[in-house]
Design a protein around this motif. Structure first.
Motif, PDB file in Angstrom:
ATOM      1  N   ASN A 166       0.838  -1.196   0.000  1.00 37.73           N
ATOM      2  CA  ASN A 166       0.000   0.000   0.000  1.00 37.73           C
ATOM      3  C   ASN A 166       0.875   1.248   0.000  1.00 37.73           C
ATOM      4  O   ASN A 166       1.911   1.283   0.666  1.00 37.73           O
ATOM      5  N   VAL A 167       0.428   2.271  -0.719  1.00 37.23           N
ATOM      6  CA  VAL A 167       1.146   3.533  -0.795  1.00 37.23           C
ATOM      7  C   VAL A 167       0.187   4.660  -0.414  1.00 37.23           C
ATOM      8  O   VAL A 167      -0.903   4.768  -0.985  1.00 37.23           O
ATOM      9  N   VAL A 168       0.602   5.478   0.560  1.00 33.76           N
ATOM     10  CA  VAL A 168      -0.221   6.598   1.020  1.00 33.76           C
ATOM     11  C   VAL A 168       0.532   7.895   0.714  1.00 33.76           C
ATOM     12  O   VAL A 168       1.613   8.123   1.255  1.00 33.76           O
ATOM     13  N   PRO A 169      -0.019   8.769  -0.139  1.00 29.98           N
ATOM     14  CA  PRO A 169       0.656  10.043  -0.422  1.00 29.98           C
ATOM     15  C   PRO A 169       0.778  10.905   0.832  1.00 29.98           C
ATOM     16  O   PRO A 169       0.038  10.720   1.809  1.00 29.98           O
ATOM     17  N   GLU A 170       1.696  11.848   0.803  1.00 30.72           N
ATOM     18  CA  GLU A 170       1.885  12.764   1.929  1.00 30.72           C
ATOM     19  C   GLU A 170       0.576  13.474   2.259  1.00 30.72           C
ATOM     20  O   GLU A 170      -0.142  13.926   1.370  1.00 30.72           O
ATOM     21  N   GLY A 171       0.249  13.530   3.539  1.00 23.30           N
ATOM     22  CA  GLY A 171      -0.951  14.212   4.000  1.00 23.30           C
ATOM     23  C   GLY A 171      -2.241  13.473   3.721  1.00 23.30           C
ATOM     24  O   GLY A 171      -3.325  14.020   3.920  1.00 23.30           O
ATOM     25  N   SER A 172      -2.158  12.215   3.288  1.00 21.62           N
ATOM     26  CA  SER A 172      -3.360  11.485   2.905  1.00 21.62           C
ATOM     27  C   SER A 172      -3.604  10.282   3.809  1.00 21.62           C
ATOM     28  O   SER A 172      -2.895  10.054   4.792  1.00 21.62           O
ATOM     29  N   THR A 173      -4.610   9.511   3.471  1.00 18.92           N
ATOM     30  CA  THR A 173      -5.061   8.397   4.294  1.00 18.92           C
ATOM     31  C   THR A 173      -5.606   7.273   3.419  1.00 18.92           C
ATOM     32  O   THR A 173      -5.946   7.497   2.253  1.00 18.92           O
ATOM     33  N   SER A 174      -5.708   6.096   4.001  1.00 22.39           N
ATOM     34  CA  SER A 174      -6.334   4.974   3.299  1.00 22.39           C
ATOM     35  C   SER A 174      -7.849   5.117   3.307  1.00 22.39           C
ATOM     36  O   SER A 174      -8.538   4.489   2.513  1.00 22.39           O
ATOM     37  N   GLY A 175      -8.370   5.941   4.225  1.00 22.82           N
ATOM     38  CA  GLY A 175      -9.809   5.939   4.484  1.00 22.82           C
ATOM     39  C   GLY A 175     -10.094   4.817   5.468  1.00 22.82           C
ATOM     40  O   GLY A 175      -9.259   3.923   5.673  1.00 22.82           O
ATOM     41  N   GLU A 176     -11.250   4.851   6.109  1.00 21.44           N
ATOM     42  CA  GLU A 176     -11.554   3.845   7.127  1.00 21.44           C
ATOM     43  C   GLU A 176     -12.167   2.602   6.503  1.00 21.44           C
ATOM     44  O   GLU A 176     -13.212   2.662   5.860  1.00 21.44           O
ATOM     45  N   PHE A 177     -11.500   1.461   6.722  1.00 26.89           N
ATOM     46  CA  PHE A 177     -12.003   0.183   6.238  1.00 26.89           C
ATOM     47  C   PHE A 177     -12.929  -0.427   7.285  1.00 26.89           C
ATOM     48  O   PHE A 177     -12.717  -0.273   8.484  1.00 26.89           O
ATOM     49  N   ALA A 218       1.776   9.812   8.334  1.00 32.21           N
ATOM     50  CA  ALA A 218       2.034  10.707   9.460  1.00 32.21           C
ATOM     51  C   ALA A 218       3.371  11.429   9.344  1.00 32.21           C
ATOM     52  O   ALA A 218       3.858  11.999  10.308  1.00 32.21           O
ATOM     53  N   GLY A 219       3.967  11.411   8.151  1.00 39.30           N
ATOM     54  CA  GLY A 219       5.267  12.046   7.994  1.00 39.30           C
ATOM     55  C   GLY A 219       5.352  12.850   6.714  1.00 39.30           C
ATOM     56  O   GLY A 219       4.336  13.175   6.089  1.00 39.30           O
ATOM     57  N   GLU A 220       6.571  13.157   6.312  1.00 41.21           N
ATOM     58  CA  GLU A 220       6.805  13.901   5.085  1.00 41.21           C
ATOM     59  C   GLU A 220       7.095  12.926   3.950  1.00 41.21           C
ATOM     60  O   GLU A 220       7.733  11.900   4.150  1.00 41.21           O
ATOM     61  N   GLY A 221       6.633  13.261   2.759  1.00 40.27           N
ATOM     62  CA  GLY A 221       6.852  12.392   1.606  1.00 40.27           C
ATOM     63  C   GLY A 221       5.900  11.217   1.611  1.00 40.27           C
ATOM     64  O   GLY A 221       5.028  11.074   2.477  1.00 40.27           O
ATOM     65  N   GLU A 222       6.069  10.358   0.639  1.00 38.90           N
ATOM     66  CA  GLU A 222       5.198   9.191   0.468  1.00 38.90           C
ATOM     67  C   GLU A 222       5.469   8.153   1.557  1.00 38.90           C
ATOM     68  O   GLU A 222       6.595   7.986   1.992  1.00 38.90           O
ATOM     69  N   CYS A 223       4.427   7.470   1.992  1.00 38.73           N
ATOM     70  CA  CYS A 223       4.561   6.378   2.957  1.00 38.73           C
ATOM     71  C   CYS A 223       4.096   5.096   2.276  1.00 38.73           C
ATOM     72  O   CYS A 223       3.061   5.086   1.599  1.00 38.73           O
ATOM     73  N   SER A 224       4.870   4.029   2.436  1.00 38.78           N
ATOM     74  CA  SER A 224       4.458   2.744   1.868  1.00 38.78           C
ATOM     75  C   SER A 224       4.618   1.662   2.925  1.00 38.78           C
ATOM     76  O   SER A 224       5.487   1.741   3.788  1.00 38.78           O
ATOM     77  N   TYR A 225       3.755   0.668   2.855  1.00 39.36           N
ATOM     78  CA  TYR A 225       3.817  -0.431   3.807  1.00 39.36           C
ATOM     79  C   TYR A 225       3.305  -1.711   3.161  1.00 39.36           C
ATOM     80  O   TYR A 225       2.487  -1.695   2.256  1.00 39.36           O
ATOM     81  N   TYR A 226       3.859  -2.829   3.649  1.00 35.15           N
ATOM     82  CA  TYR A 226       3.424  -4.147   3.185  1.00 35.15           C
ATOM     83  C   TYR A 226       2.405  -4.693   4.170  1.00 35.15           C
ATOM     84  O   TYR A 226       2.519  -4.482   5.379  1.00 35.15           O
ATOM     85  N   LEU A 227       1.431  -5.389   3.634  1.00 36.46           N
ATOM     86  CA  LEU A 227       0.330  -5.902   4.454  1.00 36.46           C
ATOM     87  C   LEU A 227       0.008  -7.329   4.039  1.00 36.46           C
ATOM     88  O   LEU A 227      -0.085  -7.626   2.839  1.00 36.46           O
ATOM     89  N   VAL A 228      -0.132  -8.205   5.024  1.00 41.62           N
ATOM     90  CA  VAL A 228      -0.617  -9.564   4.784  1.00 41.62           C
ATOM     91  C   VAL A 228      -1.964  -9.692   5.486  1.00 41.62           C
ATOM     92  O   VAL A 228      -2.068  -9.412   6.686  1.00 41.62           O
ATOM     93  N   ILE A 229      -2.988 -10.063   4.730  1.00 40.93           N
ATOM     94  CA  ILE A 229      -4.319 -10.292   5.300  1.00 40.93           C
ATOM     95  C   ILE A 229      -4.554 -11.798   5.299  1.00 40.93           C
ATOM     96  O   ILE A 229      -4.566 -12.434   4.241  1.00 40.93           O
TER      97      ILE A 229
END
Length: 198
Positions: free
Chosen positions: A113-124, A172-183
């Motif tokens: 998942n990639v979240v742009p700066e100042g943005s959110t995934s929205g609530e799942f 919650a920071g500066e620049g793009e945030c990315s994270y790996y997720l296993v469901i």
């Protein structure tokens, strides 16, 4: 989502809804998505946000990846970078890249998942009981809001949670945030097989 994915999602929502004997009103009640929105999604007239698509998937009892389309199951499947199933929310810029094959009923999804700066995934919405999520921050700072409780994660931090609560991920920071997720939804399948409520 590309036009092909939008069309496929609409067709699958309609097919899965009918297979489950649900009316538009019935699916609206189970998913929290309006009847009008579901109708537009099914006809391919409306691009659902990732949160809306996730609500529809939960209402239909499938994963978000299954809703977007399945691939034939084989022993070895290579998912090329350019062939990943990518879903991007046009409002927030939140991007979901499916790294694992979209096998129906497999029970495990591997996602970047990639979240742009100042943005959110929205609530799942909450998943069914027994679904677990494992997360590691690849880059940036991530705020995970799980059932109303906030957790601030730095690059390299990992998180596990039972996903039967509303959840949201904010940059919650500066620049793009990315994270790996296993469901991992195998536990929810076992719960259903043992007669426990989902």
């Amino acid at each position: 989502m590309g036009e092909e994915v939008v069309r496929r999602v609409g067709e699958r929502v309609r097919r899965l809804r009918r297979e489950r004997g649900l009316t538009l009103e019935g699916l609206a009640g189970r998913s929290g998505v309006s009847r009008a929105m579901i109708s537009k999604v099914e006809r391919g007239e409306k691009v659902p946000t990732l949160v809306v698509a996730a609500r529809l998937a939960e209402g239909l009892g499938v994963s978000l990846s299954e809703l977007a389309g399945e691939r034939e199951r084989r022993e070895v499947v290579v998912v090329r970078r350019g062939e990943r199933m990518v879903m991007r929310d046009p409002k927030t810029g939140f991007e979901r890249q499916l790294l694992s094959p979209g096998f129906g009923g497999r029970g495990v999804e591997f996602i970047r998942n990639v979240v742009p700066e100042g943005s959110t995934s929205g609530e799942f919405p909450p998943h069914r009981s027994g679904v677990e999520e494992y997360l590691v921050v690849e880059r940036g700072r991530l705020r995970a809001v799980l059932g109303g409780v906030e957790y601030l994660l730095e690059e390299g931090d990992a998180l596990y949670f039972a996903a039967d609560v509303p959840h949201r991920f904010d940059n919650a920071g500066e620049g793009e945030c990315s994270y790996y997720l296993v469901i991992d939804s195998r536990g929810s399948q076992a719960a259903g097989a043992s007669g426990r409520s989902p």
